[in-house]
Scaffold this motif. Structure first.
Motif, mmCIF file in Angstrom:
data_model
loop_
_atom_site.group_PDB
_atom_site.id
_atom_site.type_symbol
_atom_site.label_atom_id
_atom_site.label_comp_id
_atom_site.label_asym_id
_atom_site.label_seq_id
_atom_site.Cartn_x
_atom_site.Cartn_y
_atom_site.Cartn_z
ATOM 1 N N ARG A 103 0.821 -1.310 0.053
ATOM 2 C CA ARG A 103 -0.165 -0.002 0.044
ATOM 3 C C ARG A 103 1.025 1.326 0.267
ATOM 4 O O ARG A 103 1.585 1.474 1.086
ATOM 5 N N ARG A 104 0.835 1.929 -0.930
ATOM 6 C CA ARG A 104 1.441 3.135 -1.321
ATOM 7 C C ARG A 104 1.497 4.263 -0.198
ATOM 8 O O ARG A 104 2.324 4.733 0.282
ATOM 9 N N GLU A 105 0.280 4.389 0.198
ATOM 10 C CA GLU A 105 0.069 5.480 1.502
ATOM 11 C C GLU A 105 0.846 5.120 2.680
ATOM 12 O O GLU A 105 1.275 5.943 3.289
ATOM 13 N N GLN A 106 0.762 3.639 2.951
ATOM 14 C CA GLN A 106 1.373 3.125 4.191
ATOM 15 C C GLN A 106 2.739 3.326 4.063
ATOM 16 O O GLN A 106 3.399 3.509 4.984
ATOM 17 N N LEU A 107 3.462 2.894 2.831
ATOM 18 C CA LEU A 107 4.787 3.369 2.695
ATOM 19 C C LEU A 107 5.138 4.847 3.067
ATOM 20 O O LEU A 107 6.021 4.839 3.741
ATOM 21 N N ALA A 108 4.495 5.784 2.459
ATOM 22 C CA ALA A 108 4.817 6.987 2.695
ATOM 23 C C ALA A 108 4.762 7.356 4.319
ATOM 24 O O ALA A 108 5.674 8.193 4.777
ATOM 25 N N GLY A 109 3.701 6.864 4.902
ATOM 26 C CA GLY A 109 3.659 6.936 6.122
ATOM 27 C C GLY A 109 4.883 6.440 7.152
ATOM 28 O O GLY A 109 5.200 6.940 8.165
ATOM 29 N N LYS A 110 5.499 5.319 6.685
ATOM 30 C CA LYS A 110 6.421 4.496 7.418
ATOM 31 C C LYS A 110 7.688 5.300 7.109
ATOM 32 O O LYS A 110 8.556 5.464 8.147
ATOM 33 N N ILE A 111 7.734 5.986 5.959
ATOM 34 C CA ILE A 111 8.949 7.047 5.627
ATOM 35 C C ILE A 111 8.991 8.169 6.543
ATOM 36 O O ILE A 111 9.877 8.529 7.116
ATOM 37 N N GLN A 112 7.862 8.608 6.733
ATOM 38 C CA GLN A 112 7.505 9.748 7.575
ATOM 39 C C GLN A 112 8.063 9.513 9.101
ATOM 40 O O GLN A 112 8.652 10.110 9.729
ATOM 41 N N GLU A 113 7.491 8.354 9.516
ATOM 42 C CA GLU A 113 7.855 7.823 10.851
ATOM 43 C C GLU A 113 9.137 7.454 11.233
ATOM 44 O O GLU A 113 9.827 8.147 12.298
ATOM 45 N N ARG A 114 10.059 6.745 10.110
ATOM 46 C CA ARG A 114 11.317 6.589 10.319
ATOM 47 C C ARG A 114 12.339 7.623 10.042
ATOM 48 O O ARG A 114 13.500 7.616 10.759
ATOM 49 N N TYR A 115 11.828 8.520 9.148
ATOM 50 C CA TYR A 115 13.038 9.548 8.810
ATOM 51 C C TYR A 115 12.587 10.827 9.370
ATOM 52 O O TYR A 115 13.254 11.926 9.151
ATOM 53 N N GLY A 116 11.448 11.026 10.133
ATOM 54 C CA GLY A 116 10.995 12.470 10.479
ATOM 55 C C GLY A 116 10.896 13.452 9.463
ATOM 56 O O GLY A 116 11.265 14.670 9.877
ATOM 57 N N VAL A 117 10.234 13.093 8.249
ATOM 58 C CA VAL A 117 10.013 14.034 7.134
ATOM 59 C C VAL A 117 8.570 14.456 7.126
ATOM 60 O O VAL A 117 7.541 13.612 7.734
ATOM 61 N N ALA A 118 8.526 15.481 6.375
ATOM 62 C CA ALA A 118 6.663 15.695 6.514
ATOM 63 C C ALA A 118 6.106 14.706 5.161
ATOM 64 O O ALA A 118 6.591 14.072 4.748
ATOM 65 N N LYS A 119 4.696 14.695 5.505
ATOM 66 C CA LYS A 119 4.193 13.881 4.508
ATOM 67 C C LYS A 119 4.270 14.263 2.853
ATOM 68 O O LYS A 119 4.376 13.257 2.387
ATOM 69 N N ASP A 120 4.352 15.399 2.794
ATOM 70 C CA ASP A 120 4.782 15.675 1.210
ATOM 71 C C ASP A 120 6.126 15.360 0.839
ATOM 72 O O ASP A 120 6.363 14.965 -0.141
ATOM 73 N N GLU A 121 7.094 15.294 1.926
ATOM 74 C CA GLU A 121 8.425 14.985 1.256
ATOM 75 C C GLU A 121 8.337 13.436 1.330
ATOM 76 O O GLU A 121 9.162 12.766 0.259
ATOM 77 N N ALA A 122 7.641 12.694 2.138
ATOM 78 C CA ALA A 122 7.692 11.231 2.067
ATOM 79 C C ALA A 122 7.017 10.833 0.795
ATOM 80 O O ALA A 122 7.359 10.081 0.043
ATOM 81 N N GLU A 123 5.968 11.550 0.277
ATOM 82 C CA GLU A 123 5.100 11.001 -0.935
ATOM 83 C C GLU A 123 5.938 11.480 -1.948
ATOM 84 O O GLU A 123 5.979 10.826 -3.194
ATOM 85 N N ARG A 124 6.690 12.581 -1.815
ATOM 86 C CA ARG A 124 7.704 12.926 -3.122
ATOM 87 C C ARG A 124 8.910 11.975 -3.364
ATOM 88 O O ARG A 124 9.192 11.459 -4.347
ATOM 89 N N GLN A 125 9.325 11.298 -2.110
ATOM 90 C CA GLN A 125 10.255 10.277 -2.172
ATOM 91 C C GLN A 125 9.796 9.033 -2.986
ATOM 92 O O GLN A 125 10.403 8.359 -3.557
ATOM 93 N N VAL A 126 8.620 8.571 -2.349
ATOM 94 C CA VAL A 126 7.922 7.521 -3.006
ATOM 95 C C VAL A 126 7.613 7.725 -4.391
ATOM 96 O O VAL A 126 8.163 6.794 -5.222
#
Length: 81
Positions: free
Chosen positions: A35-58
């Motif tokens: 699940r793409r949204e869950q991946l962005a959420g885990k990136i946010q959590e582990r790396y301490g980045v904002a939601k838009d940055e996590a989504e950009r990385q994905v």
């Protein structure tokens, strides 16, 4: 790149994701389960980045995977014609 293709190749994709985001664990990716949204959420959590940055990385990772990982795919070759 179609996210459905990533979901369909989830075991292989997990290894690529760990290469990209080393702070993600196998357990994290088991929870994500394609699940793409869950991946962005885990990136946010582990790396301490904002939601838009996590989504950009994905999105960037997804684009690179589409360009490189499936380059030899017959589907992709057909689309070029």
């Amino acid at each position: 790149m179609n996210w459905d293709r990533i979901e369909g190749n989830w075991k292989q994709a997990k290894g690529k994701m760990i290469e990209q985001w080393g702070k993600l664990t196998d357990d994290d990716l088991d929870v994500v389960a394609g699940r793409r949204e869950q991946l962005a959420g885990k990136i946010q959590e582990r790396y301490g980045v904002a939601k838009d940055e996590a989504e950009r990385q994905v999105a960037e990772w997804e684009r690179r995977v589409g360009d490189d990982w499936f380059a030899a795919s017959p589907d992709k070759k057909q689309r070029r014609h």
